[in-house]
Design a protein around this motif. Structure first.
Motif, short mmCIF file in Angstrom:
data_model
loop_
_atom_site.label_atom_id
_atom_site.label_comp_id
_atom_site.label_asym_id
_atom_site.label_seq_id
_atom_site.Cartn_x
_atom_site.Cartn_y
_atom_site.Cartn_z
N TYR A 97 35.25 -65.23 -90.21
CA TYR A 97 35.00 -63.85 -89.79
C TYR A 97 35.68 -62.90 -90.76
CZ TYR A 97 39.77 -64.26 -87.88
OH TYR A 97 41.12 -64.48 -87.73
N THR A 98 35.30 -61.63 -90.67
CA THR A 98 35.94 -60.60 -91.48
C THR A 98 36.58 -59.56 -90.56
OG1 THR A 98 33.89 -59.30 -91.60
CG2 THR A 98 34.31 -60.89 -93.39
N ILE A 99 37.39 -58.68 -91.16
CA ILE A 99 38.07 -57.62 -90.43
C ILE A 99 37.63 -56.29 -91.02
CG2 ILE A 99 40.32 -56.73 -89.68
CD1 ILE A 99 41.45 -59.49 -90.60
N PRO A 100 37.23 -55.33 -90.19
CA PRO A 100 36.82 -54.02 -90.74
C PRO A 100 37.92 -53.40 -91.58
CG PRO A 100 36.25 -54.18 -88.42
CD PRO A 100 37.11 -55.38 -88.73
N ALA A 101 37.54 -52.74 -92.65
CA ALA A 101 38.51 -52.09 -93.53
C ALA A 101 39.35 -51.08 -92.75
CB ALA A 101 37.79 -51.39 -94.68
N GLU A 102 40.65 -51.05 -93.07
CA GLU A 102 41.58 -50.09 -92.46
C GLU A 102 42.40 -49.45 -93.59
OE1 GLU A 102 42.98 -51.38 -88.14
OE2 GLU A 102 43.39 -52.97 -89.59
N MET A 103 41.75 -48.73 -94.45
CA MET A 103 42.44 -48.14 -95.59
C MET A 103 43.07 -46.81 -95.19
SD MET A 103 39.70 -49.14 -98.51
CE MET A 103 39.08 -50.82 -98.53
N VAL A 104 44.36 -46.69 -95.45
CA VAL A 104 45.13 -45.50 -95.11
C VAL A 104 45.72 -44.94 -96.40
CG1 VAL A 104 47.06 -44.61 -93.74
CG2 VAL A 104 45.68 -46.51 -92.85
N ASP A 105 45.53 -43.66 -96.64
CA ASP A 105 45.96 -43.05 -97.91
C ASP A 105 47.43 -43.29 -98.21
OD1 ASP A 105 43.42 -42.14 -98.34
OD2 ASP A 105 43.81 -40.08 -97.69
N SER A 106 48.27 -43.30 -97.18
CA SER A 106 49.72 -43.43 -97.40
C SER A 106 50.16 -44.87 -97.64
CB SER A 106 50.48 -42.86 -96.20
OG SER A 106 50.15 -43.58 -95.01
N PRO A 172 47.99 -49.83 -108.93
CA PRO A 172 47.33 -48.65 -108.35
C PRO A 172 45.82 -48.68 -108.37
CG PRO A 172 48.41 -48.12 -110.45
CD PRO A 172 48.88 -49.48 -110.05
N HIS A 173 45.20 -49.45 -109.26
CA HIS A 173 43.73 -49.41 -109.28
C HIS A 173 43.10 -50.10 -108.07
CE1 HIS A 173 44.12 -53.45 -111.22
NE2 HIS A 173 42.98 -53.67 -110.62
N LEU A 174 43.91 -50.81 -107.28
CA LEU A 174 43.40 -51.43 -106.05
C LEU A 174 43.43 -50.49 -104.86
CD1 LEU A 174 44.96 -55.04 -106.16
CD2 LEU A 174 42.73 -54.25 -107.02
N ASP A 175 44.11 -49.36 -104.98
CA ASP A 175 44.23 -48.43 -103.85
C ASP A 175 42.86 -47.94 -103.39
OD1 ASP A 175 46.95 -48.69 -103.96
OD2 ASP A 175 47.31 -46.79 -105.01
N GLN A 176 42.69 -47.90 -102.07
CA GLN A 176 41.45 -47.47 -101.43
C GLN A 176 40.27 -48.41 -101.70
OE1 GLN A 176 41.99 -45.08 -99.22
NE2 GLN A 176 44.06 -45.17 -100.05
N GLN A 177 40.59 -49.58 -102.23
CA GLN A 177 39.57 -50.61 -102.44
C GLN A 177 39.82 -51.83 -101.55
OE1 GLN A 177 36.86 -50.09 -104.46
NE2 GLN A 177 37.74 -48.03 -104.69
#
Length: 249
Positions: A97-106, A172-177
């Motif tokens: 299974y997968t988990i929905p993305a939970e990207m948080v800016d901070s 840093p290039h992985l942020d928000q990805q």
């Protein structure tokens, strides 16, 4: 009268135990290169709860860090790695299974962050069990400026995150990805040791690097938080009872 006093005493004890419970969950990761303590973020509840569930089930015990890239990250959590043959290519196994993305800016990819691995799905949903611990490297302002233009499409890295990337380092290039759902708060040097091991052409360590994980008890978590705050462990009658009855966080 004695019965009333007993009820009051139990109520006071329960209140004290609940008040002493830390608001965050902590996981101990034991590796051949040492032990580290991981703090899970409440801002990413689905990733937090899934990770806790797998740790409690013993899912990660005896799995390999199957992908290691120095100055980048160390990755594990593939159940196929538990009984993998020597030189077997890994990275496709999981719980299904997968988990929905939970990207948080901070929450960003500073050194010591734990992120959820994923494939190239358009929703950036996370793999159900595979994770990585960030090592990365430090950056200069010029390097971060170039990264913003070349790899981040002009997205600006917040000033406080830039300072962390300059002093502590990261990726840093992985942020928000990819979803970041925790960080190593003790034993961060273990990541450096794991990242430095020799690897094959698939980035798998030549010598197997296996892991064990366990959820810290409430008492252990309280002591970790006090230690991080520069305070000694707290010991009194209430913590004695908590030691007696404490379960896994």
């Amino acid at each position: 009268m004695k019965k009333i006093l007993l009820i009051i005493s139990l109520a006071v004890l329960q209140t004290a135990l609940c008040a002493a419970a830390p608001p965050l969950k902590y996981v101990r990761i034991i590796t051949p290169k040492g032990t580290c303590i991981l703090r899970l973020y409440n801002e990413t509840p689905q990733h937090r709860d899934n990770f806790i569930k797998l740790v409690r089930e013993g899912y990660y015990n005896n799995l390999l860090f199957h992908r290691v890239i120095e100055n980048f990250m160390v990755q594990g959590g593939d159940p196929d790695s538990r009984y993998a043959a020597e030189r077997q290519q890994l990275g496709d196994g999981g719980p299904g299974y997968t988990i929905p993305a939970e990207m948080v800016d901070s929450l960003f990819h500073k050194k010591g962050a734990i992120g959820a691995a994923r494939d190239d799905n358009p929703d950036k949903a996370s793999h159900g069990s595979q994770f990585y611990l960030v090592q990365g490297r430090t950056f200069t302002d010029r390097g971060l400026d170039s990264l913003e233009q070349m790899r981040l499409g002009g997205r600006k890295i917040p000033p406080y995150q830039r300072e962390v990337y300059k002093i502590q380092g990261g990726v840093p290039h992985l942020d928000q990805q990819y979803t970041v759902f925790g960080e190593v708060v003790k034993g961060i040097e273990v990541i450096d040791s794991l990242a430095a091991v020799p690897t094959d052409n698939y980035d798998r360590p030549i010598v197997d690097q296996r892991m064990e994980m366990e959820l810290l008890t409430r008492r252990e978590a309280v002591d970790v938080e006090r230690d991080l705050a520069g305070l000694p462990p707290k010991k009194n009658i209430f913590t004695w009872f908590q030691d007696l009855f404490s379960g896994k966080g």
